[in-house]
Design a protein around this motif. Structure first.
Motif, PDB file in Angstrom:
ATOM      1  N   VAL A  47      11.745   6.790   3.864  1.00  0.00           N
ATOM      2  CA  VAL A  47      11.638   5.911   2.698  1.00  0.00           C
ATOM      3  C   VAL A  47      11.242   4.501   3.125  1.00  0.00           C
ATOM      4  CG1 VAL A  47      12.972   4.789   0.861  1.00  0.00           C
ATOM      5  CG2 VAL A  47      13.208   7.238   1.247  1.00  0.00           C
ATOM      6  N   LEU A  48      11.798   4.038   4.250  1.00  0.00           N
ATOM      7  CA  LEU A  48      11.442   2.707   4.743  1.00  0.00           C
ATOM      8  C   LEU A  48       9.947   2.589   4.997  1.00  0.00           C
ATOM      9  CD1 LEU A  48      12.075  -0.084   5.957  1.00  0.00           C
ATOM     10  CD2 LEU A  48      12.520   1.071   8.130  1.00  0.00           C
ATOM     11  N   VAL A  49       9.373   3.555   5.680  1.00  0.00           N
ATOM     12  CA  VAL A  49       7.944   3.499   6.021  1.00  0.00           C
ATOM     13  C   VAL A  49       7.081   3.600   4.759  1.00  0.00           C
ATOM     14  CG1 VAL A  49       6.089   4.652   7.259  1.00  0.00           C
ATOM     15  CG2 VAL A  49       8.337   4.417   8.335  1.00  0.00           C
ATOM     16  N   VAL A  50       7.391   4.595   3.919  1.00  0.00           N
ATOM     17  CA  VAL A  50       6.553   4.848   2.740  1.00  0.00           C
ATOM     18  C   VAL A  50       6.637   3.688   1.747  1.00  0.00           C
ATOM     19  CG1 VAL A  50       6.230   6.359   0.750  1.00  0.00           C
ATOM     20  CG2 VAL A  50       6.699   7.348   3.004  1.00  0.00           C
ATOM     21  N   LYS A  51       7.849   3.229   1.456  1.00  0.00           N
ATOM     22  CA  LYS A  51       7.997   2.170   0.452  1.00  0.00           C
ATOM     23  C   LYS A  51       7.484   0.834   0.962  1.00  0.00           C
ATOM     24  CE  LYS A  51       9.243   2.936  -2.952  1.00  0.00           C
ATOM     25  NZ  LYS A  51       8.546   3.562  -4.106  1.00  0.00           N
ATOM     26  N   THR A  52       7.562   0.603   2.291  1.00  0.00           N
ATOM     27  CA  THR A  52       7.002  -0.638   2.829  1.00  0.00           C
ATOM     28  C   THR A  52       5.491  -0.685   2.605  1.00  0.00           C
ATOM     29  OG1 THR A  52       8.731  -0.817   4.514  1.00  0.00           O
ATOM     30  CG2 THR A  52       6.678  -2.008   4.911  1.00  0.00           C
ATOM     31  N   ILE A  53       4.818   0.416   2.901  1.00  0.00           N
ATOM     32  CA  ILE A  53       3.369   0.477   2.671  1.00  0.00           C
ATOM     33  C   ILE A  53       3.057   0.324   1.183  1.00  0.00           C
ATOM     34  CG2 ILE A  53       1.343   1.956   2.851  1.00  0.00           C
ATOM     35  CD1 ILE A  53       2.634   3.211   5.339  1.00  0.00           C
ATOM     36  N   GLN A  54       3.812   1.020   0.341  1.00  0.00           N
ATOM     37  CA  GLN A  54       3.551   0.976  -1.102  1.00  0.00           C
ATOM     38  C   GLN A  54       3.804  -0.410  -1.672  1.00  0.00           C
ATOM     39  OE1 GLN A  54       5.912   3.773  -3.301  1.00  0.00           O
ATOM     40  NE2 GLN A  54       4.938   3.320  -5.249  1.00  0.00           N
ATOM     41  N   LEU A  55       4.892  -1.047  -1.254  1.00  0.00           N
ATOM     42  CA  LEU A  55       5.219  -2.368  -1.782  1.00  0.00           C
ATOM     43  C   LEU A  55       4.198  -3.418  -1.337  1.00  0.00           C
ATOM     44  CD1 LEU A  55       9.099  -2.737  -1.614  1.00  0.00           C
ATOM     45  CD2 LEU A  55       7.643  -3.368  -3.532  1.00  0.00           C
ATOM     46  N   ARG A  56       3.797  -3.361  -0.095  1.00  0.00           N
ATOM     47  CA  ARG A  56       2.806  -4.335   0.384  1.00  0.00           C
ATOM     48  C   ARG A  56       1.485  -4.183  -0.353  1.00  0.00           C
ATOM     49  NH1 ARG A  56       3.557  -4.564   7.011  1.00  0.00           N
ATOM     50  NH2 ARG A  56       5.580  -5.653   7.000  1.00  0.00           N
ATOM     51  N   SER A  57       1.060  -2.944  -0.557  1.00  0.00           N
ATOM     52  CA  SER A  57      -0.193  -2.717  -1.271  1.00  0.00           C
ATOM     53  C   SER A  57      -0.091  -3.193  -2.717  1.00  0.00           C
ATOM     54  CB  SER A  57      -0.539  -1.227  -1.225  1.00  0.00           C
ATOM     55  OG  SER A  57      -1.688  -0.956  -1.991  1.00  0.00           O
ATOM     56  N   ALA A  58       1.029  -2.858  -3.382  1.00  0.00           N
ATOM     57  CA  ALA A  58       1.194  -3.260  -4.782  1.00  0.00           C
ATOM     58  C   ALA A  58       1.281  -4.775  -4.916  1.00  0.00           C
ATOM     59  CB  ALA A  58       2.436  -2.598  -5.362  1.00  0.00           C
ATOM     60  N   LEU A  59       2.000  -5.424  -4.013  1.00  0.00           N
ATOM     61  CA  LEU A  59       2.122  -6.881  -4.072  1.00  0.00           C
ATOM     62  C   LEU A  59       0.781  -7.557  -3.822  1.00  0.00           C
ATOM     63  CD1 LEU A  59       5.517  -7.682  -2.319  1.00  0.00           C
ATOM     64  CD2 LEU A  59       4.828  -8.385  -4.611  1.00  0.00           C
ATOM     65  N   ARG A  60       0.022  -7.050  -2.861  1.00  0.00           N
ATOM     66  CA  ARG A  60      -1.290  -7.644  -2.563  1.00  0.00           C
ATOM     67  C   ARG A  60      -2.221  -7.520  -3.772  1.00  0.00           C
ATOM     68  NH1 ARG A  60      -1.905  -5.269   1.739  1.00  0.00           N
ATOM     69  NH2 ARG A  60      -3.111  -3.463   1.047  1.00  0.00           N
ATOM     70  N   THR A  61      -2.225  -6.341  -4.401  1.00  0.00           N
ATOM     71  CA  THR A  61      -3.081  -6.136  -5.577  1.00  0.00           C
ATOM     72  C   THR A  61      -2.637  -7.003  -6.739  1.00  0.00           C
ATOM     73  OG1 THR A  61      -3.502  -3.856  -4.894  1.00  0.00           O
ATOM     74  CG2 THR A  61      -3.938  -4.411  -7.187  1.00  0.00           C
ATOM     75  N   ALA A  62      -1.322  -7.064  -6.980  1.00  0.00           N
ATOM     76  CA  ALA A  62      -0.811  -7.833  -8.118  1.00  0.00           C
ATOM     77  C   ALA A  62      -1.054  -9.327  -7.934  1.00  0.00           C
ATOM     78  CB  ALA A  62       0.678  -7.553  -8.302  1.00  0.00           C
ATOM     79  N   ARG A  63      -0.856  -9.836  -6.726  1.00  0.00           N
ATOM     80  CA  ARG A  63      -1.078 -11.268  -6.501  1.00  0.00           C
ATOM     81  C   ARG A  63      -2.553 -11.631  -6.634  1.00  0.00           C
ATOM     82  NH1 ARG A  63       3.025 -11.581  -1.324  1.00  0.00           N
ATOM     83  NH2 ARG A  63       4.941 -11.987  -2.524  1.00  0.00           N
ATOM     84  N   GLY A  64      -3.430 -10.753  -6.129  1.00  0.00           N
ATOM     85  CA  GLY A  64      -4.853 -11.022  -6.295  1.00  0.00           C
ATOM     86  C   GLY A  64      -5.268 -11.034  -7.753  1.00  0.00           C
ATOM     87  N   ALA A  65      -4.783 -10.050  -8.519  1.00  0.00           N
ATOM     88  CA  ALA A  65      -5.116  -9.999  -9.940  1.00  0.00           C
ATOM     89  C   ALA A  65      -4.476 -11.151 -10.701  1.00  0.00           C
ATOM     90  CB  ALA A  65      -4.667  -8.662 -10.533  1.00  0.00           C
ATOM     91  N   LEU A  66      -3.291 -11.583 -10.287  1.00  0.00           N
ATOM     92  CA  LEU A  66      -2.653 -12.737 -10.927  1.00  0.00           C
ATOM     93  C   LEU A  66      -3.495 -13.990 -10.738  1.00  0.00           C
ATOM     94  CD1 LEU A  66      -0.320 -14.246 -12.275  1.00  0.00           C
ATOM     95  CD2 LEU A  66       0.819 -14.319 -10.037  1.00  0.00           C
ATOM     96  N   GLY A  67      -4.024 -14.189  -9.529  1.00  0.00           N
ATOM     97  CA  GLY A  67      -4.897 -15.332  -9.311  1.00  0.00           C
ATOM     98  C   GLY A  67      -6.130 -15.295 -10.187  1.00  0.00           C
TER      99      GLY A  67
END
Length: 258
Positions: A47-67
């Motif tokens: 769960v640590l490995v999978v959710k870390t990858i998923q969270l980083r990807s989601a945060l990067r996409t959301a922050r870019g779209a927010l900008g």
């Protein structure tokens, strides 16, 4: 002879008390407990490995779209800039544009209210998706020590039964059973402690992701309000221009007469 026997027992104890030997010699119930806790630990690190990858990807996409949403001047402008982005902010923009298209001619307040309802559900769904699997960490962290304690209690019970059968409290007889029992507690702690730490890390990361989505929702709602104001200001501005165009000739006629 007695000293030689004691020395031989002392020399065999480290080998007898190695973790692998203790596991192999443990009772079937204690073995099942340790195997279950080992699988729970593997699940925790997965769960640590999978959710870390998923969270980083989601945060990067959301922050870019927010900008993009913050810098845009209208919904269509934001949609054009983020057309290649596939994320929560893209769904927010699509919902806002769809509601404007379906509610043409209706009051702006009602449009904003309906869009706000849909935004709440999109935000809740996004946070639920990103948090899926984290509940397993809470379960392992809460239950792991007690499962290990159950294995320990069971092993100690077997040790006391063995002592009663052997009619001796010699260390060579008592130590292996107690060590096997305590090994179950060690497995429980080894599974529970990382699970609790990782769960707290993901709880904070999920809170940060929720904040980014909320900021994006506010940014899209601001674009929606701006577009609605433009639509309602258009006819009014046209009417004011028409009035000025009609009044101008009348004034030019009146002035010469004066």
């Amino acid at each position: 002879m007695d000293q030689a026997h004691i020395a031989s027992l002392a020399s065999t104890l480290p080998e007898a008390l190695s973790p692998w030997t203790m596991f192999m010699q443990a009772d079937i119930v204690v073995k099942a407990v340790m195997i279950g806790l080992a699988l729970a630990s593997v699940a925790t690190w997965t769960v640590l490995v999978v959710k870390t990858i998923q969270l980083r990807s989601a945060l990067r996409t959301a922050r870019g779209a927010l900008g993009v949403a913050v810098a845009a001047r209208s919904l269509s402008d934001a949609t054009g800039r983020s057309a290649a982005e596939d994320g929560v902010v893209g769904r927010l923009l699509a919902v806002a544009e769809d509601e404007i298209d379906k509610s043409r001619g209706l009051p702006a307040d009602g449009i904003k209210e309906r869009v706000a309802w849909q935004f709440e559900r999109i935000e809740a769904g996004a946070v639920a998706r990103i948090g899926r699997g984290i509940g397993l960490l809470a379960t392992v962290g809460a239950v792991g020590p007690f499962v290990g304690l159950f294995g320990t209690v069971w092993g100690i019970m077997n040790s006391f039964i063995g002592i009663s059968h052997a009619h001796t409290t010699n260390l060579a007889v008592v130590a292996p059973g107690i060590a096997e029992a305590l090994l179950a507690t060690a497995f429980g702690l080894a599974a529970a402690i990382p699970a609790v730490v990782i769960y707290n890390l993901f709880a904070r990361a999920t809170g940060g992701y929720r904040a980014v989505i909320a900021d994006a929702s506010v940014a899209v709602m601001r674009l929606l309000s701006r577009d609605l104001d433009r639509q309602h200001a258009g006819p009014a501005e046209a009417r004011r221009s028409a009035i000025r165009a009609v009044d101008a000739p009348l004034m030019s006629i009146v002035n010469p007469a004066e």
